[in-house]
Motif scaffolding. Structure first.
Motif, PDB file in Angstrom:
ATOM      1  N   HIS A 146      39.799 107.380  -7.931  1.00 12.95           N
ATOM      2  CA  HIS A 146      39.350 107.867  -9.241  1.00 12.95           C
ATOM      3  C   HIS A 146      40.359 108.842  -9.855  1.00 12.95           C
ATOM      4  CE1 HIS A 146      35.591 105.879  -8.557  1.00 12.95           C
ATOM      5  NE2 HIS A 146      35.266 106.645  -7.517  1.00 12.95           N
ATOM      6  N   TYR A 147      41.485 109.063  -9.184  1.00 10.86           N
ATOM      7  CA  TYR A 147      42.500 109.976  -9.722  1.00 10.86           C
ATOM      8  C   TYR A 147      43.310 109.293 -10.820  1.00 10.86           C
ATOM      9  CZ  TYR A 147      42.072 113.384  -5.857  1.00 10.86           C
ATOM     10  OH  TYR A 147      41.619 114.332  -4.966  1.00 10.86           O
ATOM     11  N   SER A 148      43.814 110.086 -11.728  1.00 11.05           N
ATOM     12  CA  SER A 148      44.784 109.592 -12.704  1.00 11.05           C
ATOM     13  C   SER A 148      46.152 109.507 -12.034  1.00 11.05           C
ATOM     14  CB  SER A 148      44.854 110.535 -13.911  1.00 11.05           C
ATOM     15  OG  SER A 148      45.407 111.790 -13.512  1.00 11.05           O
ATOM     16  N   SER A 149      47.113 108.863 -12.689  1.00 10.29           N
ATOM     17  CA  SER A 149      48.462 108.782 -12.134  1.00 10.29           C
ATOM     18  C   SER A 149      49.071 110.173 -11.985  1.00 10.29           C
ATOM     19  CB  SER A 149      49.360 107.907 -13.018  1.00 10.29           C
ATOM     20  OG  SER A 149      49.391 108.408 -14.350  1.00 10.29           O
ATOM     21  N   GLY A 150      48.735 111.063 -12.919  1.00  4.57           N
ATOM     22  CA  GLY A 150      49.247 112.425 -12.837  1.00  4.57           C
ATOM     23  C   GLY A 150      48.677 113.182 -11.654  1.00  4.57           C
ATOM     24  N   GLN A 151      47.381 112.989 -11.361  1.00  6.08           N
ATOM     25  CA  GLN A 151      46.763 113.653 -10.215  1.00  6.08           C
ATOM     26  C   GLN A 151      47.311 113.105  -8.901  1.00  6.08           C
ATOM     27  OE1 GLN A 151      42.744 112.814 -11.429  1.00  6.08           O
ATOM     28  NE2 GLN A 151      42.402 114.904 -12.182  1.00  6.08           N
ATOM     29  N   ASN A 152      47.576 111.796  -8.862  1.00  2.00           N
ATOM     30  CA  ASN A 152      48.228 111.206  -7.698  1.00  2.00           C
ATOM     31  C   ASN A 152      49.587 111.842  -7.461  1.00  2.00           C
ATOM     32  OD1 ASN A 152      47.041 108.779  -6.151  1.00  2.00           O
ATOM     33  ND2 ASN A 152      46.435 108.363  -8.260  1.00  2.00           N
ATOM     34  N   ALA A 153      50.339 112.015  -8.549  1.00  4.41           N
ATOM     35  CA  ALA A 153      51.676 112.598  -8.445  1.00  4.41           C
ATOM     36  C   ALA A 153      51.595 114.043  -7.955  1.00  4.41           C
ATOM     37  CB  ALA A 153      52.383 112.541  -9.801  1.00  4.41           C
ATOM     38  N   ARG A 154      50.616 114.783  -8.452  1.00  3.72           N
ATOM     39  CA  ARG A 154      50.445 116.184  -8.035  1.00  3.72           C
ATOM     40  C   ARG A 154      50.237 116.280  -6.524  1.00  3.72           C
ATOM     41  NH1 ARG A 154      48.669 120.374 -11.459  1.00  3.72           N
ATOM     42  NH2 ARG A 154      48.827 119.887 -13.679  1.00  3.72           N
ATOM     43  N   LEU A 155      49.307 115.473  -6.019  1.00  3.17           N
ATOM     44  CA  LEU A 155      48.989 115.537  -4.597  1.00  3.17           C
ATOM     45  C   LEU A 155      50.156 115.031  -3.749  1.00  3.17           C
ATOM     46  CD1 LEU A 155      46.956 116.192  -2.414  1.00  3.17           C
ATOM     47  CD2 LEU A 155      45.990 113.886  -2.688  1.00  3.17           C
ATOM     48  N   GLY A 156      50.741 113.912  -4.160  1.00  4.72           N
ATOM     49  CA  GLY A 156      51.853 113.343  -3.394  1.00  4.72           C
ATOM     50  C   GLY A 156      53.052 114.260  -3.327  1.00  4.72           C
ATOM     51  N   PHE A 157      53.424 114.836  -4.466  1.00 10.18           N
ATOM     52  CA  PHE A 157      54.572 115.731  -4.495  1.00 10.18           C
ATOM     53  C   PHE A 157      54.293 116.995  -3.702  1.00 10.18           C
ATOM     54  CE2 PHE A 157      57.251 119.083  -6.139  1.00 10.18           C
ATOM     55  CZ  PHE A 157      58.494 118.464  -6.249  1.00 10.18           C
ATOM     56  N   SER A 158      53.081 117.528  -3.840  1.00 12.54           N
ATOM     57  CA  SER A 158      52.741 118.767  -3.144  1.00 12.54           C
ATOM     58  C   SER A 158      52.817 118.600  -1.634  1.00 12.54           C
ATOM     59  CB  SER A 158      51.336 119.223  -3.547  1.00 12.54           C
ATOM     60  OG  SER A 158      51.033 120.462  -2.949  1.00 12.54           O
ATOM     61  N   ILE A 159      52.325 117.470  -1.121  1.00 13.02           N
ATOM     62  CA  ILE A 159      52.401 117.219   0.318  1.00 13.02           C
ATOM     63  C   ILE A 159      53.863 117.121   0.745  1.00 13.02           C
ATOM     64  CG2 ILE A 159      51.868 115.589   2.168  1.00 13.02           C
ATOM     65  CD1 ILE A 159      49.419 114.724   0.424  1.00 13.02           C
ATOM     66  N   ALA A 160      54.627 116.297   0.024  1.00 11.49           N
ATOM     67  CA  ALA A 160      56.018 116.032   0.411  1.00 11.49           C
ATOM     68  C   ALA A 160      56.874 117.287   0.400  1.00 11.49           C
ATOM     69  CB  ALA A 160      56.624 114.980  -0.527  1.00 11.49           C
ATOM     70  N   VAL A 161      56.682 118.140  -0.604  1.00 15.05           N
ATOM     71  CA  VAL A 161      57.550 119.300  -0.742  1.00 15.05           C
ATOM     72  C   VAL A 161      57.246 120.377   0.290  1.00 15.05           C
ATOM     73  CG1 VAL A 161      56.248 120.777  -2.350  1.00 15.05           C
ATOM     74  CG2 VAL A 161      58.742 120.564  -2.589  1.00 15.05           C
ATOM     75  N   HIS A 162      56.100 120.262   0.966  1.00 12.40           N
ATOM     76  CA  HIS A 162      55.750 121.229   2.013  1.00 12.40           C
ATOM     77  C   HIS A 162      56.145 120.762   3.414  1.00 12.40           C
ATOM     78  CE1 HIS A 162      53.284 123.100  -1.162  1.00 12.40           C
ATOM     79  NE2 HIS A 162      53.392 124.188  -0.436  1.00 12.40           N
TER      80      HIS A 162
END
Length: 256
Positions: A146-162
């Motif tokens: 149910h996420y938007s593409s922007g919300q997917n990007a937020r979560l994906g980037f946040s995980i990767a950058v940590h």
């Protein structure tokens, strides 16, 4: 200086099929038509990256950028040639890659972190920072489907950058999302760069490449046609001046 990435005469070939069904294939063969063709997404590419370099990978759509990034990440193997990397690799190759649509953001956070090589203990320790950076709030316990593409990007980037890594890969990581989040991502990438990690950054945005990178590689129809300075690479692609408005927005902090 330590070598981080070595790509030596790498080639990746895909088969493009012109028909989907068996009936269509059969009819095409009866008529003497081609049913498929091979094309080289990456064609004899060679380069070396030293530890701590920030590389901007540029080129028009279909030039092979994502395929090359997937080979560097280990998702794909070259058909011929070699791709060697040193150390731990993290990053965002595609928005929402590795997410299970029926799982919540919280569940996908742990799953995606594990895919990127983080232990459960490490994920627990960084959990609050990841969630805060993603800024999803109550949506964290909603199904990712149910996420938007922007919300997917937020979560994906946040995980990767940590993820603690030696090489960070980003394929148009900032192409989706609002300007405040893009600005926050760029600031975090600058911290990653300052830490001495190697960055391999795919982008069409000349302004972001100027800000993030100290070297540019340009692909054209799968072949490496330019390897050199940032300004020279942008000029080679005729991208000069494309991001003046974007840069002005970033400098003033104005959001549209």
């Amino acid at each position: 200086m330590t070598t981080s990435i070595v790509v030596d005469d790498a080639t990746k070939t895909f088969n493009l099929r012109f028909h989907r069904t068996l009936k269509q294939v059969s009819m095409a063969k009866i008529r003497g038509q081609e049913t498929s063709t091979d094309f080289k997404a990456i064609d004899g590419v060679s380069f070396t990256v030293e530890q701590g370099e920030s590389i901007g990978l540029m080129g028009l759509n279909g030039s092979g950028k994502s395929t090359l990034l997937k080979m560097i990440s280990g998702v794909m193997k070259p058909d011929t040639g070699t791709v060697l990397t040193r150390g731990r690799i993290a990053g965002l190759i595609a928005t929402g890659a590795g997410f299970h649509q029926q799982l919540t953001g919280r569940e996908n956070l742990y799953l995606n972190a594990a895919i990127l090589g983080m232990s459960e203990k490490e994920t627990n320790r960084k959990f609050d920072d990841i969630v805060e950076f993603a800024g999803l709030g109550h949506r964290l316990d909603t199904q990712v489907g149910h996420y938007s593409s922007g919300q997917n990007a937020r979560l994906g980037f946040s995980i990767a950058v940590h993820v603690d890594s030696d090489i960070f890969l980003a394929d148009e990581a900032l192409a989706v999302g609002d300007k405040p989040f893009k600005r926050k991502c760029l600031e975090r990438l600058e911290e990653v760069r300052a830490s001495g990690r190697t960055i391999f950054y795919v982008s069409h945005a000349a302004g972001q490449v100027r800000r993030m990178c100290d070297r540019v590689l340009v692909l054209e129809e799968g072949r490496l046609v330019f390897d050199g300075g940032v300004e020279e690479g942008i000029h080679f692609l005729h991208y000069d001046g494309d991001d003046e408005e974007e840069l002005a927005d970033e400098e003033t902090g104005d959001d549209i």
